[in-house]
Design an enzyme around this catalytic site. Structure first.
Site, PDB file in Angstrom:
ATOM      1  N   ARG A   5      -4.713  15.954  -5.134  1.00 43.54           N
ATOM      2  CA  ARG A   5      -4.631  15.453  -4.211  1.00 43.54           C
ATOM      3  C   ARG A   5      -3.524  13.726  -4.403  1.00 43.54           C
ATOM      4  O   ARG A   5      -4.199  12.871  -4.286  1.00 43.54           O
ATOM      5  CB  ARG A   5      -5.449  15.455  -3.549  1.00 43.54           C
ATOM      6  CG  ARG A   5      -5.613  16.596  -2.998  1.00 43.54           C
ATOM      7  CD  ARG A   5      -7.541  16.899  -2.129  1.00 43.54           C
ATOM      8  NE  ARG A   5      -7.706  18.388  -2.208  1.00 43.54           N
ATOM      9  CZ  ARG A   5      -9.107  18.697  -1.159  1.00 43.54           C
ATOM     10  NH1 ARG A   5      -9.777  17.921  -0.668  1.00 43.54           N
ATOM     11  NH2 ARG A   5      -9.607  19.892  -0.738  1.00 43.54           N
TER      12      ARG A   5
ATOM     13  N   ASP B  84      -2.326  10.230  -3.464  1.00 38.99           N
ATOM     14  CA  ASP B  84      -2.525   9.367  -2.640  1.00 38.99           C
ATOM     15  C   ASP B  84      -1.038   9.408  -1.515  1.00 38.99           C
ATOM     16  O   ASP B  84      -0.241   9.367  -2.316  1.00 38.99           O
ATOM     17  CB  ASP B  84      -3.071   8.014  -3.113  1.00 38.99           C
ATOM     18  CG  ASP B  84      -4.637   8.020  -3.043  1.00 38.99           C
ATOM     19  OD1 ASP B  84      -5.363   9.160  -2.402  1.00 38.99           O
ATOM     20  OD2 ASP B  84      -4.773   7.068  -3.929  1.00 38.99           O
TER      21      ASP B  84
ATOM     22  N   TYR C  61      -2.010  11.639 -15.639  1.00 39.20           N
ATOM     23  CA  TYR C  61      -1.256  10.898 -15.098  1.00 39.20           C
ATOM     24  C   TYR C  61      -0.569   9.652 -15.890  1.00 39.20           C
ATOM     25  O   TYR C  61      -0.791   9.063 -17.299  1.00 39.20           O
ATOM     26  CB  TYR C  61      -2.387  10.129 -14.134  1.00 39.20           C
ATOM     27  CG  TYR C  61      -2.605  10.880 -12.962  1.00 39.20           C
ATOM     28  CD1 TYR C  61      -1.596  10.975 -11.404  1.00 39.20           C
ATOM     29  CD2 TYR C  61      -4.124  11.169 -12.929  1.00 39.20           C
ATOM     30  CE1 TYR C  61      -2.827  11.175 -10.171  1.00 39.20           C
ATOM     31  CE2 TYR C  61      -4.229  11.851 -11.313  1.00 39.20           C
ATOM     32  CZ  TYR C  61      -3.903  12.313 -11.012  1.00 39.20           C
ATOM     33  OH  TYR C  61      -4.379  13.059  -9.696  1.00 39.20           O
TER      34      TYR C  61
ATOM     35  N   ARG D 134      -5.737   4.107 -10.480  1.00 41.38           N
ATOM     36  CA  ARG D 134      -5.246   3.036 -10.358  1.00 41.38           C
ATOM     37  C   ARG D 134      -5.658   1.506 -10.251  1.00 41.38           C
ATOM     38  O   ARG D 134      -5.343   0.708 -10.491  1.00 41.38           O
ATOM     39  CB  ARG D 134      -4.271   2.732  -8.454  1.00 41.38           C
ATOM     40  CG  ARG D 134      -3.495   3.924  -8.159  1.00 41.38           C
ATOM     41  CD  ARG D 134      -3.324   4.269  -6.641  1.00 41.38           C
ATOM     42  NE  ARG D 134      -3.329   2.411  -6.660  1.00 41.38           N
ATOM     43  CZ  ARG D 134      -3.402   2.384  -4.277  1.00 41.38           C
ATOM     44  NH1 ARG D 134      -3.263   3.556  -3.961  1.00 41.38           N
ATOM     45  NH2 ARG D 134      -3.119   1.501  -4.436  1.00 41.38           N
TER      46      ARG D 134
END
Length: 245
Positions: free
Chosen positions: A50, A52, A111, A198
């Site tokens: 999911r 952002d 990622y 992040r």
């Protein structure tokens, strides 16, 4: 009923994230509306992750159940036709067993975070990468990143809005590499906490700028305190790049 696995690419800039939101457009909504237009069925599209608001994907894995008889190639082509002009594309569409689940069967997620390390403003990649104007020491970032690899309590690198039951995660990979003015951070784990990637990138940038050492990073991790996080990298440079099953 047939279960189709989708590989989806999208530019996250126009969306509030993957998941449907009451206050704005989402990637999930765009896909579900395309499925409804193609099949006449109000079907849920489930994803491996999911992302952002503002986060992108080059290979998000998802699945959808369709009752209408349709070949996977035809479904993928029809979905892409209906998705236009939204920046979402179905790269692959395949039939999978009904017990295959894009989220719950996933054993690993990957990622990448893209940093452009230059003084000149971004033009072609504005919103698609994080510009850091001051020189970054990518080697120092790469060395420090290894302090985060393994099984840890990642409370320091977890959003205050994270809904996960536990802050403990096993980080399988966190690599940093420079190619010219581009610095790329690669992260892999079975699962991640909200904002974990992040947050880790923001801390590594502090190392690259010379404001933190690898020891500072390790001490922040050990503190288990979100207030120790120096910087949360913006969503612009983050990409979901793959899921394993």
């Amino acid at each position: 009923m047939t279960r189709f696995a989708l590989t989806v690419e999208y530019d996250g800039r126009p969306f509030m994230g993957w998941q449907r939101q009451a206050h704005g457009p989402s990637v999930q909504q765009a896909l579900e509306e395309a499925v409804l237009a193609v099949t006449g069925e109000a079907a849920a599209v489930q994803a491996a992750g999911r992302t952002d608001a503002g986060v992108h994907a080059t290979a998000m894995r998802a699945h959808v159940d369709v009752a209408k008889p349709i070949a996977p190639f035809r479904l993928g082509e029809a979905l892409n036709a209906r998705l236009r002009p939204a920046p979402v594309a179905v790269l692959a569409c395949d039939v999978v067993p009904y017990d295959w689940h894009a989220r719950f069967a996933c054993t690993g997620r990957g990622y990448e975070y893209q940093i452009v390390n230059r003084r000149a403003p971004l033009t072609l990649e504005r919103g698609l990468a994080w510009q850091v104007a001051r020189p970054l020491d990518a080697d120092a970032m790469a060395t420090a990143a290894q302090r985060l690899v393994g099984r840890h309590d990642f409370t320091t690198f977890r959003s205050v809005h994270c809904q996960a039951d536990s802050p403990v995660r096993t980080l399988d990979r966190l690599d940093v590499a420079r190619d010219g003015e581009r610095v790329t951070v690669h992260a892999a784990a079975r699962s991640f906490l909200h904002h974990q990637v992040r947050s880790m990138v923001g801390a590594l940038a502090e190392v690259g700028l010379g404001r933190w050492t690898a020891d500072d990073l390790a001490q922040a991790l050990a503190a288990g305190d979100r207030a120790r996080l120096p910087l949360n990298a913006p969503p612009d440079g983050l990409y979901f790049v793959g899921a394993t099953y």
